[in-house]
Scaffold this motif. Structure first.
Motif, PDB file in Angstrom:
ATOM      1  N   TYR A  45       0.971  -1.015   0.148  1.00 15.44           N
ATOM      2  CA  TYR A  45      -0.019  -0.019  -0.105  1.00 15.44           C
ATOM      3  C   TYR A  45       0.826   1.256  -0.110  1.00 15.44           C
ATOM      4  N   PRO A  46       0.981   1.769  -1.187  1.00 15.12           N
ATOM      5  CA  PRO A  46       2.167   3.021  -1.158  1.00 15.12           C
ATOM      6  C   PRO A  46       1.810   4.007  -0.556  1.00 15.12           C
ATOM      7  N   GLU A  47       2.645   4.672   0.301  1.00 16.36           N
ATOM      8  CA  GLU A  47       2.310   5.596   1.411  1.00 16.36           C
ATOM      9  C   GLU A  47       2.361   7.145   0.362  1.00 16.36           C
ATOM     10  N   SER A  48       3.229   7.391  -0.690  1.00 12.37           N
ATOM     11  CA  SER A  48       3.034   8.424  -1.245  1.00 12.37           C
ATOM     12  C   SER A  48       2.490   8.218  -2.496  1.00 12.37           C
ATOM     13  N   LYS A  49       1.645   9.179  -3.072  1.00  6.18           N
ATOM     14  CA  LYS A  49       0.850   9.109  -4.336  1.00  6.18           C
ATOM     15  C   LYS A  49       0.742  10.190  -4.848  1.00  6.18           C
ATOM     16  N   HIS A  50       1.772  10.627  -5.732  1.00  6.20           N
ATOM     17  CA  HIS A  50       2.031  11.963  -6.342  1.00  6.20           C
ATOM     18  C   HIS A  50       1.091  12.082  -7.749  1.00  6.20           C
ATOM     19  N   VAL A  51       0.390  12.795  -7.893  1.00  5.22           N
ATOM     20  CA  VAL A  51      -0.283  13.046  -9.295  1.00  5.22           C
ATOM     21  C   VAL A  51       0.114  14.355 -10.031  1.00  5.22           C
ATOM     22  N   ILE A  52       0.295  14.042 -11.510  1.00  4.13           N
ATOM     23  CA  ILE A  52       0.873  15.243 -12.332  1.00  4.13           C
ATOM     24  C   ILE A  52      -0.124  15.106 -13.474  1.00  4.13           C
ATOM     25  N   ILE A  53      -0.879  16.379 -13.687  1.00  7.21           N
ATOM     26  CA  ILE A  53      -2.054  16.461 -14.577  1.00  7.21           C
ATOM     27  C   ILE A  53      -1.483  17.715 -15.445  1.00  7.21           C
ATOM     28  N   ILE A  54      -1.349  17.360 -16.829  1.00 11.24           N
ATOM     29  CA  ILE A  54      -1.092  18.345 -17.736  1.00 11.24           C
ATOM     30  C   ILE A  54      -2.244  18.675 -18.836  1.00 11.24           C
ATOM     31  N   LYS A  55      -2.314  20.038 -18.723  1.00  7.06           N
ATOM     32  CA  LYS A  55      -3.415  20.668 -19.602  1.00  7.06           C
ATOM     33  C   LYS A  55      -2.836  21.729 -20.492  1.00  7.06           C
ATOM     34  N   GLU A  56      -3.488  21.536 -21.771  1.00 10.21           N
ATOM     35  CA  GLU A  56      -3.188  22.621 -22.754  1.00 10.21           C
ATOM     36  C   GLU A  56      -4.530  23.416 -23.263  1.00 10.21           C
ATOM     37  N   PHE A  57      -4.303  24.597 -23.106  1.00  5.89           N
ATOM     38  CA  PHE A  57      -5.775  25.476 -23.234  1.00  5.89           C
ATOM     39  C   PHE A  57      -6.982  24.885 -22.629  1.00  5.89           C
ATOM     40  N   GLY A  58      -6.455  24.521 -21.259  1.00  2.09           N
ATOM     41  CA  GLY A  58      -7.638  24.061 -20.561  1.00  2.09           C
ATOM     42  C   GLY A  58      -8.098  22.565 -20.603  1.00  2.09           C
ATOM     43  N   ILE A  59      -7.491  21.882 -21.534  1.00  2.00           N
ATOM     44  CA  ILE A  59      -7.930  20.586 -21.881  1.00  2.00           C
ATOM     45  C   ILE A  59      -7.026  19.546 -21.402  1.00  2.00           C
ATOM     46  N   GLU A  60      -7.113  18.457 -20.597  1.00  2.00           N
ATOM     47  CA  GLU A  60      -6.142  17.538 -20.188  1.00  2.00           C
ATOM     48  C   GLU A  60      -5.543  16.858 -21.101  1.00  2.00           C
ATOM     49  N   ILE A  61      -4.403  16.806 -21.322  1.00  2.00           N
ATOM     50  CA  ILE A  61      -3.655  15.844 -22.464  1.00  2.00           C
ATOM     51  C   ILE A  61      -2.844  14.697 -21.860  1.00  2.00           C
ATOM     52  N   SER A  62      -2.680  14.806 -20.671  1.00  2.00           N
ATOM     53  CA  SER A  62      -1.957  13.673 -20.139  1.00  2.00           C
ATOM     54  C   SER A  62      -1.921  13.573 -18.540  1.00  2.00           C
ATOM     55  N   SER A  63      -1.686  12.549 -17.900  1.00  3.59           N
ATOM     56  CA  SER A  63      -1.799  12.342 -16.479  1.00  3.59           C
ATOM     57  C   SER A  63      -1.111  11.432 -15.995  1.00  3.59           C
ATOM     58  N   SER A  64      -0.624  11.441 -14.743  1.00  2.93           N
ATOM     59  CA  SER A  64       0.094  10.184 -14.339  1.00  2.93           C
ATOM     60  C   SER A  64       0.071  10.250 -12.639  1.00  2.93           C
ATOM     61  N   ILE A  65       0.379   8.931 -12.098  1.00  2.00           N
ATOM     62  CA  ILE A  65       0.421   8.950 -10.646  1.00  2.00           C
ATOM     63  C   ILE A  65       1.650   8.258 -10.427  1.00  2.00           C
TER      64      ILE A  65
END
Length: 202
Positions: A45-65
């Motif tokens: 059960y990972p303790e650290s869960k960091h999310v990165i979300i990238i948007k271009e002109f308000g539209i989500e184009i990629s995401s990762s955790i």
């Protein structure tokens, strides 16, 4: 949540503590999931869960955790660096380098320092405040030098453990011993904490 504007992109960084690996019941799913444990995932059960979300002109184009087992650490302004179409981000004792905007993994490395607390620019490299060591690394993740003290690089008295000064780095360990090193990792000062005889005899 933190938001960083980079070129045409808006980059959001946050934590998702309720995310479960390999579960269809997560509130949200991410396009890329990074979890480096070699053992069976359903036992961890990972303790650290960091999310990165990238948007271009308000539209989500990629995401990762990024999920890591170790310390329960949150994303802070000192836990990542964005430049050169890359993001370098700390996950417990590891650093991930991801490409922007795809968030494809470029490299990932475990520095075996129990926990990494912050990452900072130092000329063309990075310097990392780890629990066990202070590290200078290249942008490709290679260690240039490391520096360890008498104890861990954590204090409980509120003292600032790690400070980058004009041409040096000032450090305090758990016992409040003070060190000053230059940008080549060489020690300039060593000021041990002085304990009075009265305290020693108690």
């Amino acid at each position: 949540m933190m938001k960083v504007n980079y070129k045409n992109f808006e980059i959001e960084l946050l934590d998702d503590p309720n995310y479960s690996l390999n579960s269809a019941d997560n509130f949200r799913q991410y396009k890329k999931v990074y979890f480096q444990e070699k053992r069976q995932e359903n036992c961890f059960y990972p303790e650290s869960k960091h999310v990165i979300i990238i948007k271009e002109f308000g539209i989500e184009i990629s995401s990762s955790i990024i999920c890591e087992v170790g310390w329960a650490m949150n994303v802070t302004e000192d836990s990542f660096i964005i430049e050169e179409d890359k993001i370098w981000i700390i996950g417990c004792s590891e650093i991930y380098c991801l490409e922007i905007p795809t968030l494809e993994l470029i490299w990932q490395k475990d520095y075996n320092s129990f926990a990494l607390f912050s990452i900072h620019k130092l000329d063309d490299d990075f310097v990392i405040h780890g629990e066990l060591e202070i590290l200078r690394i290249t942008k490709e993740g290679e260690i240039i030098w490391s520096f360890g003290g008498r104890d861990i690089w954590v204090t409980i008295d509120g003292k600032n453990v790690f400070t980058i000064e004009n041409k040096s780095i000032r450090l305090f360990d758990f016992e409040s011993n003070e060190y000053v090193i230059d940008f080549d990792g060489k020690q300039i000062e060593d000021n041990p904490r002085i304990i009075s005889p009265e305290i020693k005899n108690k």
